[in-house]
Write a protein that holds these residues in place. Structure first.
Motif: not given
Length: 341
Positions: A221-228, A256-262, A284-292
């Protein structure tokens, strides 16, 4: 005589009206002060949130929580030489075992501003029952401490685990990194530091582990794209990231980019188990990370309950009385069994 009496009565009524009027003005001034103050600093909102949670859950950090028979807990172990009072961890492990056990280093959630290593006690006990050493760490909280301190501390905790977990029945060659909510973001970024030399250099962090040292990550349940992430509408996300970055309009934060795991994962990223509830705004953040990760051919297992009629919110996995909570912990254990040495 009558006139004087009426004047006295009128005066008494006026005094009573003022007596009730003054507290109302004070209350309005306090509300106004809080309203203005929250525009200048996140500390007021964070303080009120902490106070509300502590009032609602007065025993949430009670260290006398009963443990199951056969599980040993060691609390407040210092993991960094600096001696910070937040650089401590708790360790849970089976009291009797015939061989070294896989290790889960867990980073707690709380929007980077709240939470404690004791929050996952019940979950840690359940994992320990399954044959794991669970290390739950504390880290410095925002807004008093800002990014990247928690990532640096997680790197330090990882070094401590590698050097000392054998003293607690753990196998230093079988380490999984895990976290929930903001802790999942910190854990995921720390795994990126371990597996992405460019990120480690950018952050000026000396990696304490090699990519193969991490057997996997478990991200809840985390956030992985801090720009969005603000677009998800997650409650108080702007206050949380203002606190963590120190910048009110956090989208303008230069790191912010270095904080965004995606944006920081590579093909060397460890196998990942990623899960989130079907009504969690952050899914949606988890789904994005999984897709990447899948595009990078990183072994990735997901659990999102997209076809479930049950409404599963943020950090659903901690409700171990629910079917979904039980499914999540079974899936996590199965994942670790698959990727343990």
């Amino acid at each position: 005589m009558q006139s004087k009496l009426e004047t006295k009565r009128t005066g008494a009524k006026g005094f009573k009206r003022k007596r009730y009027w003054i507290p109302s003005v004070v209350l309005i001034l306090i509300i106004g002060f809080i309203g203005v103050g929250t525009q200048w600093t996140p500390k007021i909102t964070v303080f009120l949130l902490k106070s509300l949670i502590e009032t609602a859950n007065p025993d949430m950090n009670n260290k006398d929580t009963m443990l199951s028979d056969g599980i040993t807990r060691v609390v407040d172990v210092l993991y960094a030489d600096e001696g910070r009072n937040d650089s401590t961890l708790d360790i849970y492990y089976p009291s009797v075992t015939s061989e070294p056990l896989p290790v889960v280093l867990w980073v707690h959630g709380g929007g980077w501003v709240l939470g404690d290593k004791a929050d996952i006690t019940e979950y840690a006990v359940q994992l320990a029952k399954q044959g794991y050493v669970v290390v739950s760490m504390n880290y410095a909280l925002a807004p008093d401490t800002t990014y990247p301190t928690p990532v640096i501390q997680t790197n330090q905790a990882l070094m401590y685990v590698k050097n000392h977990v054998s003293e607690y029945q753990g196998d230093p060659d079988n380490i999984f990194l895990a976290g929930n909510s903001a802790g999942a973001q910190i854990a995921s970024q720390t795994a990126a530091v371990v597996t992405n030399p460019s990120l480690a250099k950018l952050m000026n962090i000396t990696r304490v582990a090699q990519p193969d040292d991490l057997r996997g990550v478990l991200l809840f349940c985390g956030p992985y794209n801090l720009s969005t992430v603000a677009e998800t509408g997650f409650p108080l996300i702007r206050t949380f990231l203002w606190s963590y970055t120190g910048v009110k309009t956090f989208e303008d934060y230069p790191r912010l980019n270095e904080m965004s795991t995606v944006l920081q994962v590579t093909a060397a990223y460890p196998p990942a188990f990623i899960t989130s509830g079907n009504v969690d705004p952050l899914t949606s953040q988890s789904i994005e990370l999984a897709q990447v990760l899948k595009r990078l051919d990183v072994d990735t297992e997901t659990l999102f309950f997209s076809n479930s009629s049950e409404k599963l919110g943020h950090d659903y996995q901690f409700d171990l009385k629910s079917d979904a909570g039980q499914q999540a912990i079974r899936s996590a254990v199965r994942f670790m069994q698959q990727y343990s040495r």
